[in-house]
Structures are given as structure tokens and as C-alpha cells.
Design an enzyme around this catalytic site. Structure first.
Site, short mmCIF file in Angstrom:
data_model
loop_
_atom_site.label_atom_id
_atom_site.label_comp_id
_atom_site.label_asym_id
_atom_site.label_seq_id
_atom_site.Cartn_x
_atom_site.Cartn_y
_atom_site.Cartn_z
N GLU A 344 37.79 37.68 36.09
CA GLU A 344 38.75 38.23 37.04
C GLU A 344 38.55 39.74 37.14
O GLU A 344 38.59 40.44 36.12
CB GLU A 344 40.19 37.97 36.59
CG GLU A 344 40.60 36.51 36.59
CD GLU A 344 42.05 36.31 36.17
OE1 GLU A 344 42.57 35.22 36.40
OE2 GLU A 344 42.67 37.27 35.62
N CYS A 345 38.37 40.25 38.34
CA CYS A 345 38.41 41.68 38.64
C CYS A 345 37.43 42.47 37.77
O CYS A 345 36.25 42.56 38.09
CB CYS A 345 39.84 42.19 38.50
SG CYS A 345 40.13 43.76 39.36
N ALA A 346 37.87 43.04 36.67
CA ALA A 346 36.97 43.78 35.80
C ALA A 346 35.82 42.90 35.33
O ALA A 346 34.68 43.36 35.22
CB ALA A 346 37.72 44.33 34.59
N LEU A 348 34.51 40.49 37.03
CA LEU A 348 33.60 40.43 38.18
C LEU A 348 32.65 41.62 38.18
O LEU A 348 31.43 41.47 38.37
CB LEU A 348 34.42 40.38 39.47
CG LEU A 348 33.70 40.68 40.78
CD1 LEU A 348 32.65 39.64 41.08
CD2 LEU A 348 34.72 40.76 41.93
N SER A 435 35.91 36.61 40.63
CA SER A 435 36.57 37.13 41.83
C SER A 435 37.55 38.22 41.43
O SER A 435 37.78 38.47 40.24
CB SER A 435 37.32 36.02 42.57
OG SER A 435 38.53 35.69 41.90
#
Length: 460
Positions: A344-346, A348, A435
């Protein structure tokens, strides 16, 4: 029925001092020897890190959008089990909810998922923190009167913040007390304790551990000296018993994997974002959860069958992450072998080819990430675009975005998610899902079961 002394710390607007007061109350009560349960309204990851330092317990989020209205009280009772008092820090202004985070059509109206909404679900008294720095006594009282009479929450008292002098405090106290509300505390400008901020808010406690511990200690001292802790505790103890049963992760997972696959979860200063319930669900689903720090650990934990990399600030540590070539190479090999990875986020950004020019793991070949000119923030009602190790095509989840970076491209040949007003986003590549979408797995516990099952099928 479950009796849990509790209160919600709220404010008329962002920046009024909720985090100062809430964290200070947690630390002050813990300093008295009380077992304190820390909670935060909304999807925020950073404030709960400071709450955890103040109480010695995981900071937990209460969010009707991410989980559901029906789960707020069970999740609260799960976190507050065995404690003497629960302190819940609000989000934004008291009545600002999902509409302020990109969901104007949210069920329940504009205050859905607001501090007021959660306080109502918890049947908890509200302590209103008022920034009095730019107002005299009568205007402060008018503000308090408006917030108390606007909705259905029970404002049980006021804490005045950023007072300029003893005379200023006296005027404000007298005006508020004319309303029949007690002033539970008064913090002066000279007593302020600050924490450094940057593009996504406060710097996470894990990135400045020693300084954060000292800041929390000072907040506890400040609040203990400035507030009537006995009166605050009495208000919390006046809360009615709650009739729901505590959430149980073992009962929430729909199925359990065979064996005990080892799932490595990223932590350390670069990866500080995560909900405690996610790891609890993985454990309940049959996984053995272990931690690793991509900044310092040169190898994944021995026997790792799957990797979870949550959010954080890898952009602030890009050079150090890049310098850990041994771990980057192992992650790349893990990805090439199509072993389960959820990011998630970081996460990604860490799996991308590069971040602001610094080489990353390259699991997502050709994906480049960089700082953006603006912040992306909001709730998302997402639909799975493809089958993956966490979802099936067409399944719906509720999540949120919170980042100041962009990737090029924004999605792979097989995307992960799509939501209203957006094209496909994220990447599904073999058994890797990455993502910008953050999920609270208590709202979709099958995510943990699916991932643990995929890890259980992995061979050495």
C-alpha cells in the site's frame, strides 16, 4: 453490557489543539498508573503513533466509512478491553465527516464518519478543545454554545487552548461557565509543546523516537498541570454501558489457512502506517506475523512466504532504502518468483523501479515514482479490477488515499482497483498487489484470509 469510562476530544476546527490535548491526557492518565486505551477517529496513521507512546498500547482507529457503523463499538471494545479509561481523539472539526474527504454523497449525510458521528455511536461525552488565541471571552462562549446546540452530541466540558494571559483565561472561563459547562482545563501559549511537521502532517513518532518520547512526556506534564484530571476522569466514568460484544479477529476471518506460513510485515522509520487489526487478522487467519525493517535488515526473515508493506514515508529515506541493495535484490527475486506481496502506498513506491531517481526494488518493472506538486487525500469506494491474492474481480472495498507522490504509469497491464471519477489504478503482477489504496482489513476480513491462504500454498 460493557462499562468503559470514555470521552472524545473534539474541536471546532483542525489546528485547535486536539492532538496536544488528547495525547497529553493519555500521557497524564498513564502517569497516574491508569491503563489508557488510545483511539483516533478517521483514517489517520500518524497521531496513533504518538498515542501509543503515551499509553504503551497500540493506537487504534475508529472509522465508520472504512469498517461500518456497526463495527465502531465492537472495535472500540476490542481495543479498550482491560483498561481504566479510553481517550478518543477526533478528526477535523467536530461535525466534519466523509464529505470533507471526497465523499459528498456518503450515506448518513455530511457528518457521516465525523467525530460527532463516532461520539454518538460510542455514546461518549465530548470534551471541546477551543483555540482562544484570537477571541475574547464572550466570543469563545458563543462558539461553544453553537457547537453544543448544533447537533445531538453531549458536550461535557471545555478545554481552553492558546490563552494569552491569566486575564484572558479568566474572561474565557467566566463566559463559558455562564453556559453551564465546566472548563476542564486551560493551556497557555507559553506552555506549548510542538512536534515537527511536513507535507503529510506531523513527523511520525517512529522517525524521531527519542524526541517523540520526550515530547509526549512534556505533553503529559503540561496537561496534568493545566487540566482538572479528576473532573475529566469523572466525566469519562459517567458514560453509559455499551451493549455490543467486542470484535474478535478469530471470529472475523471467514477461513483459516493450513500450516503456519510466515508473513513478513515491513516496519521501521520508513514504513510507519498500518492498522493493528490487519496484523491481528493475519494471525487469526493462520499466519505467523514477523517484522522487518527495509532500512536496516539486509534479508527478509528466514522462511518468509509472503510480504506486506504498508504506508509511510519512503521518499524521506530513499537514499538509505536504495543503499540496502541486498534486501532490494531479495525483494526483486521474491517478486520474480511470483510470491505473495501486498503493498500500500509507501510499499508501492518501494516496489517501483525508482523513487525520485533512487533505485528501488524493481518488482514493478518500469514503474517510476516521484514527489508530486499536490497532496492526494480522500476516501475511496473501490472495486477490484482483477483477481489477486487479496480480492476477486468485482469485489468492493472501502479505503482511502493519502500521499504526496505519483507513479508513471499509474497502473499496469493488469490494474488492482478502480473507483468513481478515476481510471484503473495500481498493479496486479503475478501474486503481487500494489496500489495507493489503504485498507482497514476489519472492514473486509477476507483480505487477510485470502492473503494468508496464498502464503500457505507457497513452497520453500
Amino acid at each position: 453490557m460493557h462499562t468503559v469510562p470514555r470521552l472524545v476530544v473534539a474541536a471546532p476546527s483542525t489546528g485547535s489543539g486536539k492532538t496536544t490535548v488528547a495525547t497529553g491526557l493519555m500521557a497524564a492518565f498513564a502517569g497516574r498508573g491508569l491503563r489508557v486505551s488510545p483511539h483516533k477517529v478517521g483514517p489517520d496513521y500518524i497521531d496513533p503513533g504518538y498515542h501509543a507512546l503515551a499509553t504503551g498500547r497500540p493506537g487504534r482507529n475508529l472509522d465508520p466509512w472504512l469498517t461500518s457503523e456497526e463495527m465502531v463499538v465492537p472495535l472500540f471494545l476490542h481495543g479498550a478491553s482491560g483498561t481504566d479509561i479510553a481517550v478518543v481523539e477526533g478528526v477535523m472539526g467536530l461535525y466534519d465527516g466523509a464529505a470533507g474527504l471526497g465523499l459528498s454523497d456518503a450515506a448518513g449525510g455530511g457528518d457521516y464518519a465525523s467525530t460527532a458521528h463516532v461520539a454518538t455511536l460510542l455514546d461518549a461525552p465530548v470534551v471541546l478543545v477551543v483555540d482562544a488565541s484570537a477571541a475574547a471571552g464572550r466570543s469563545v462562549a458563543a462558539l461553544v454554545h453553537g457547537f453544543r446546540s448544533f447537533g445531538t452530541v453531549r458536550v461535557g466540558g471545555v478545554i481552553l487552548n492558546r490563552l494569552g494571559s491569566d486575564g484572558h483565561e479568566r474572561m474565557c472561563r467566566e463566559a463559558v461557565e455562564e453556559l453551564g459547562l465546566p472548563v476542564l482545563g486551560a493551556l497557555h501559549e507559553t506552555g506549548g509543546v510542538t512536534a515537527p511537521s511536513r507535507h503529510l502532517g506531523l513527523v511520525p513518532a517512529a522517525e524521531r523516537r527519542a524526541e517523540a518520547v520526550e515530547a509526549v512526556r512534556r505533553l503529559g506534564d503540561l496537561v496534568a498541570a493545566s487540566c482538572d484530571l479528576d473532573a475529566v476522569l469523572a466525566l469519562a466514568r459517567a458514560a453509559s454501558p455499551l451493549g455490543a460484544e467486542p470484535w474478535n479477529p478469530s471470529e472475523a476471518v471467514p477461513e483459516k489457512t493450513g500450516g503456519r506460513p510466515r508473513v513478513a510485515v515491513a516496519g521501521g522509520p520508513a514504513f510507519t502506517f498500518g492498522y493493528a487489526e490487519n496484523e491481528e487478522l493475519l494471525t487469526a487467519a493462520g499466519a505467523e506475523v514477523v517484522r522487518f525493517d527495509p532500512l536496516r535488515d539486509e534479508r527478509l526473515p528466514e522462511g518468509t512466504k509472503g510480504v506486506v508493506i504498508g504506508g509511510g514515508f519512503p521518499e524521506m529515506h530513499a537514499a538509505e532504502l536504495s543503499a540496502n541493495e541486498s534486501l532490494r535484490e531479495q525483494m526483486a527475486a521474491f517478486g520474480r518468483a511470483s510470491r505473495p506481496i501486498y503493498a500500500e502506498c509507501a510499499g508501492l513506491l518501494y516496489l517501483a523501479q525508482e523513487l525520485d531517481g533512487a533505485p528501488m526494488c524493481g518488482v514493478l518493472d518500469g514503474v517510476r515514482a516521484a514527489m508530486a506538486s499536490r497532496l492526494t487525500l480522500g476516501y475511496r469506494a473501490a472495486v477490484a479490477v482483477a483477481d489477486s491474492v487479496v480480492a476477486r474481480t468485482g469485489e468492493r472495498v472501502r479505503g482511502h488515499e493519502f500521499h504526496g507522490t505519483v507513479t508513471e504509469p499509474v497502473c499496469g497491464d493488469t490494474a488492482a482497483w478502480q473507483w468513481a471519477g478515476s481510471g484503473p489504478a495500481g498493479f496486479v503482477q503475478g501474486d503481487c498487489v500494489a496500489s495507493y489504496l489503504h485498507l482497514h482489513w476489519a472492514g473486509s476480513p477476507w483480505v487477510a484470509s485470502r492473503f494468508a491462504d496464498a502464503c500457505g500454498r507457497e513452497r520453500a
